[in-house]
Design a protein around this motif. Structure first.
Motif, PDB file in Angstrom:
ATOM      1  N   THR A 114     -30.875  -9.519  13.791  1.00  0.00           N
ATOM      2  CA  THR A 114     -31.329  -9.163  14.921  1.00  0.00           C
ATOM      3  C   THR A 114     -30.478  -8.064  15.706  1.00  0.00           C
ATOM      4  O   THR A 114     -30.740  -7.066  16.135  1.00  0.00           O
ATOM      5  CB  THR A 114     -31.303 -10.493  16.082  1.00  0.00           C
ATOM      6  OG1 THR A 114     -31.851 -11.376  15.512  1.00  0.00           O
ATOM      7  CG2 THR A 114     -31.535  -9.891  17.290  1.00  0.00           C
ATOM      8  N   LEU A 129     -38.495 -18.954  14.843  1.00  0.00           N
ATOM      9  CA  LEU A 129     -38.971 -19.721  16.346  1.00  0.00           C
ATOM     10  C   LEU A 129     -37.968 -19.925  17.172  1.00  0.00           C
ATOM     11  O   LEU A 129     -38.017 -19.983  18.375  1.00  0.00           O
ATOM     12  CB  LEU A 129     -39.579 -20.985  15.723  1.00  0.00           C
ATOM     13  CG  LEU A 129     -40.886 -21.134  14.888  1.00  0.00           C
ATOM     14  CD1 LEU A 129     -41.552 -22.447  14.725  1.00  0.00           C
ATOM     15  CD2 LEU A 129     -41.950 -20.150  15.610  1.00  0.00           C
ATOM     16  N   LYS A 130     -36.508 -19.931  16.568  1.00  0.00           N
ATOM     17  CA  LYS A 130     -35.506 -20.177  17.530  1.00  0.00           C
ATOM     18  C   LYS A 130     -34.894 -18.519  17.769  1.00  0.00           C
ATOM     19  O   LYS A 130     -33.977 -18.613  18.415  1.00  0.00           O
ATOM     20  CB  LYS A 130     -34.221 -20.782  16.873  1.00  0.00           C
ATOM     21  CG  LYS A 130     -34.632 -22.223  16.471  1.00  0.00           C
ATOM     22  CD  LYS A 130     -33.502 -22.929  15.756  1.00  0.00           C
ATOM     23  CE  LYS A 130     -33.899 -24.294  15.070  1.00  0.00           C
ATOM     24  NZ  LYS A 130     -32.877 -24.718  14.134  1.00  0.00           N
ATOM     25  N   GLY A 131     -35.834 -17.693  17.345  1.00  0.00           N
ATOM     26  CA  GLY A 131     -35.269 -16.297  17.712  1.00  0.00           C
ATOM     27  C   GLY A 131     -34.074 -15.857  16.792  1.00  0.00           C
ATOM     28  O   GLY A 131     -33.428 -14.751  17.083  1.00  0.00           O
ATOM     29  N   ASP A 132     -33.994 -16.239  15.677  1.00  0.00           N
ATOM     30  CA  ASP A 132     -33.020 -16.058  14.643  1.00  0.00           C
ATOM     31  C   ASP A 132     -33.720 -15.365  13.443  1.00  0.00           C
ATOM     32  O   ASP A 132     -34.443 -16.131  12.769  1.00  0.00           O
ATOM     33  CB  ASP A 132     -32.028 -17.192  14.293  1.00  0.00           C
ATOM     34  CG  ASP A 132     -31.138 -16.919  13.379  1.00  0.00           C
ATOM     35  OD1 ASP A 132     -30.687 -15.710  12.967  1.00  0.00           O
ATOM     36  OD2 ASP A 132     -30.351 -17.612  12.771  1.00  0.00           O
ATOM     37  N   GLY A 169     -38.306 -21.700  10.603  1.00  0.00           N
ATOM     38  CA  GLY A 169     -37.814 -22.595  11.772  1.00  0.00           C
ATOM     39  C   GLY A 169     -36.704 -21.807  12.529  1.00  0.00           C
ATOM     40  O   GLY A 169     -36.626 -21.868  13.672  1.00  0.00           O
ATOM     41  N   ASN A 170     -35.934 -21.032  11.407  1.00  0.00           N
ATOM     42  CA  ASN A 170     -34.953 -19.961  12.471  1.00  0.00           C
ATOM     43  C   ASN A 170     -35.783 -19.086  13.194  1.00  0.00           C
ATOM     44  O   ASN A 170     -35.159 -18.472  14.333  1.00  0.00           O
ATOM     45  CB  ASN A 170     -34.124 -19.405  11.472  1.00  0.00           C
ATOM     46  CG  ASN A 170     -33.058 -20.414  10.663  1.00  0.00           C
ATOM     47  OD1 ASN A 170     -32.688 -21.373  11.098  1.00  0.00           O
ATOM     48  ND2 ASN A 170     -32.804 -20.283   9.391  1.00  0.00           N
ATOM     49  N   HIS A 228     -37.635 -22.966   6.259  1.00  0.00           N
ATOM     50  CA  HIS A 228     -36.162 -22.649   6.689  1.00  0.00           C
ATOM     51  C   HIS A 228     -36.157 -21.316   7.598  1.00  0.00           C
ATOM     52  O   HIS A 228     -35.895 -21.398   8.646  1.00  0.00           O
ATOM     53  CB  HIS A 228     -35.146 -22.723   5.616  1.00  0.00           C
ATOM     54  CG  HIS A 228     -35.057 -23.992   4.984  1.00  0.00           C
ATOM     55  ND1 HIS A 228     -34.177 -24.071   3.891  1.00  0.00           N
ATOM     56  CD2 HIS A 228     -35.058 -25.228   5.476  1.00  0.00           C
ATOM     57  CE1 HIS A 228     -34.193 -25.316   3.667  1.00  0.00           C
ATOM     58  NE2 HIS A 228     -34.573 -25.965   4.720  1.00  0.00           N
TER      59      HIS A 228
END
Length: 316
Positions: A88, A73-76, A70-71, A67
């Motif tokens: 961030t 890789l989305k920049g989160d 995955g976040n 989890h």
């Protein structure tokens, strides 16, 4: 060179992936969890379990990792467990002060270490050499927290020349002059410590180069000692110096945890201490990953600077 850089970037991708695994495991396997910070007489066990379930802390660790990855890789980077702010935003807010402090400290360190190291090498075994050697040993030996507390006592409490800490005066306008006054002590404390170790590297590298035959030839041709030392010798002595500078570059991101805490400088170092105290895993993982990326970047930059300093170095 372009192909070499491209290959290094490709190699860095699996390295960063491995860093994410170790980063996640080490932090999440530490004793306790973020919900422990909520324990009080008013909070029941059932409420704690509900909170753990809501944060996903009851899932198997590999599920939590996927989890998080995955976040990522989305920049989160997720959200803070203690303040519920996006990680961030917290990193960006603290990154600027850390870059200002560490950048200033590194500039001070190099401005001190490189001239002193060159002077010590050219005056080998003289009183100047012994004096600079003593300075370098003191810079390395005195802990930053001790030097910082001493600076606060002398310059902020006794003489009241400089503020005790922070980045701006509370209730002030927060102008450039105010920030510079707050920056002086932590930057000098950090810069002195870094310069202490670097003087030795500069001196050793210069001594090795100054004994080379081509410098004797340059002197025999009538070149002045200043040109021989600072143009011909220094450039050929830069390889070890660049290596040390490359090792210092990650400090721009990692910050100085102890110094930032002593001077209450609102950077990533202070955020790291706060996150450890509150077991804020998401913030700690983001800071560690950012530091790992900076290490890989500095290694690549160091290799590029090698070829700039010495044209004989070629990368196939």
């Amino acid at each position: 060179m372009v192909q070499y850089i491209f290959r290094r970037i490709l190699i860095a991708i699996p390295v960063l992936f491995g860093v994410t695994i170790f980063n996640f495991l080490i932090i999440n396997l530490a004793p306790g969890n973020p919900v422990d910070m909520y324990v009080s007489p008013d909070v029941s066990v059932a409420d704690i379990e509900i909170k753990k379930e809501a944060l996903g802390l009851n899932d198997p660790i590999y599920i939590q990792y996927w989890h998080w990855l995955g976040n990522l890789l989305k920049g989160d980077f997720g959200f803070s467990y203690s303040t519920y702010e996006p990680v961030t935003n917290m990193i960006i807010e603290r990154l600027g002060p850390t870059l200002i402090l560490m950048g200033s400290a590194l500039i001070i360190a190099y401005l001190i270490a490189i001239p002193i190291g060159i002077l010590s090498a050219t005056k080998q075994y003289s009183w100047i050499d012994y004096f600079t050697t003593t300075f370098s040993f003191l810079g390395v030996s005195i802990p930053h927290f001790f030097m910082g507390l001493g600076a606060i006592y002398v310059f902020a409490i006794m003489t009241q020349i400089l503020p005790t800490g922070g980045m701006n005066t509370l209730g002030g306008n927060g102008g450039l002059t105010d920030t510079l006054l707050h920056l002086i002590m932590p930057a000098i404390v950090l810069g002195t410590g870094i310069a202490g170790s670097m003087v030795r590297y500069v001196r050793s590298s210069m001594i090795e180069v100054l004994g080379q035959d081509y410098l004797r030839t340059a002197r025999a041709k009538g070149l002045g000692e200043f040109i021989v030392t600072n143009k011909h010798a220094l450039r050929n002595a830069l390889i070890p110096i660049i290596t040390i500078i490359g090792l210092d570059i990650p400090l721009l991101i990692g910050g100085a945890v102890v110094t930032e805490q002593i001077f209450q400088w609102p950077g990533l170092g202070q955020l790291t201490i706060q996150s450890i105290g509150s077991r804020d895993y998401s913030v700690l993982m983001a800071i560690n990953l950012l530091a790992a990326f900076m290490v890989l970047f500095s290694n690549l930059l160091t290799d590029i600077l090698y070829s700039v300093a010495d044209p004989r170095i070629k990368y196939n």
